[in-house]
Write an enzyme that holds these catalytic residues in place. Structure first.
Site, PDB file in Angstrom:
ATOM      1  N   HIS A 117       0.824  -1.221   0.000  1.00 49.92           N
ATOM      2  CA  HIS A 117       0.000   0.000   0.000  1.00 49.92           C
ATOM      3  C   HIS A 117       0.853   1.264   0.000  1.00 49.92           C
ATOM      4  O   HIS A 117       0.372   2.334   0.344  1.00 49.92           O
ATOM      5  CB  HIS A 117      -0.969   0.005   1.186  1.00 49.92           C
ATOM      6  N   CYS A 125       5.376  14.487  -6.893  1.00 53.19           N
ATOM      7  CA  CYS A 125       4.652  15.489  -7.669  1.00 53.19           C
ATOM      8  C   CYS A 125       4.034  14.816  -8.893  1.00 53.19           C
ATOM      9  O   CYS A 125       4.740  14.189  -9.684  1.00 53.19           O
ATOM     10  CB  CYS A 125       5.596  16.598  -8.097  1.00 53.19           C
ATOM     11  N   ASN A 212      -4.493 -12.847  14.882  1.00 50.28           N
ATOM     12  CA  ASN A 212      -5.282 -11.622  14.727  1.00 50.28           C
ATOM     13  C   ASN A 212      -6.331 -11.556  15.826  1.00 50.28           C
ATOM     14  O   ASN A 212      -6.892 -12.574  16.220  1.00 50.28           O
ATOM     15  CB  ASN A 212      -5.978 -11.615  13.356  1.00 50.28           C
TER      16      ASN A 212
HETATM   17 ZN   LIG Z   1       6.549  19.311  -9.467  1.00 52.93          ZN
END
Ligand SMILES: [Zn+2]
Length: 245
Positions: A117, A125, A212
């Site tokens: 994940h 960016c 768990n």
């Molecule tokens: Zn950038």
């Protein structure tokens, strides 16, 4: 008794691949997502954790992630993370696949680690591809803008509506298929495609063990299930196993 059975399984069915979820990090003070006191009880994931929410209003998503980064950055690995790193070093664990983004396995010393994940390690960016490290992002909060072009950075965690990182899920599937034993720790196995990994192990003739708190949809297919805290269970396992595999 169950720890004894788990100890036998790890010795008999190598290699062991571990799959971890939020439950291993709750002992580090990190809230899980789905319980009544979890993250999603406070923040609607539709508003704060989808790729569409990010594209529509990245500053709002950073209100949520900025707080999370501060909390995750201050958390320390617990005994569960430390034991898994130790068992890798001792030859008992081949790799850890984790749904967690908190870096605690890495900080505890796990080397063969697949973060399906993503991770808070970096933010990127979407316009120019620049990458900022965790420390740089923390400096740029509350709304981290790209140092190169000014667009608001996206945390390199998988948001709802995004595909999983292809290389990571391919590696995780390969490990699951090759595992003689898949040991699930602290995951309720509800989020696909990661929840499908135990099926890969079972289909290839491997066995499944689950540590768990609470049941999972896979309990009936597991060779052993242990309903207790990850840290103490794994410590008992590490103590029961011979020093080297
Ligand atoms: Zn950038």
């Amino acid at each position: 008794m169950s720890v004894e059975r788990l100890t036998e399984l790890i010795q008999d069915r190598r290699p062991c691949v571990v799959l971890t979820g939020a439950g291993i990090s709750t002992e580090s003070g990190i809230p899980d997502f789905r319980s009544p006191t979890g993250v999603w009880a406070k923040y609607d994931p539709q508003e704060y954790a989808t790729i569409d929410a990010f594209l529509a209003d990245p500053a709002k998503v950073w209100e949520f992630y900025g707080r999370r980064l501060a909390m995750l950055g201050a958390a320390e690995p617990n005994d569960g993370h430390r034991v898994l790193a130790e068992l890798e070093e001792r030859g008992w664990v081949r790799a850890v696949i984790t749904q967690n983004i908190d870096r605690l396995h890495e900080r505890a010393g796990s080397r063969a680690l697949v973060e399906v994940h993503g991770s808070i390690r970096t933010a990127s960016c979407l316009s120019c591809g620049a990458v900022a490290t965790f420390d740089e992002v923390v400096e740029l909060l509350p709304v981290p803008a790209c140092p190169a072009c000014g667009r608001i950075l996206k945390p390199d965690v998988v948001l709802f509506g995004e595909l999983l990182p292809e290389a990571a899920i391919a590696r995780a599937t390969q490990l699951a298929t090759q595992a003689g034993l898949m040991l699930v720790v602290g995951s309720s196995l509800e989020v696909y495609p990661v929840a499908g990994l135990p099926l890969e192990t079972l289909a290839a003739g491997g066995a499944l063990a689950i540590v768990n708190r609470g049941a999972t949809p896979f309990h009936s297919r597991a060779s052993v299930t242990i309903d207790s805290a990850a840290g103490e269970t794994l410590r008992a396992l590490a103590d029961a196993l011979p020093e080297r595999a």
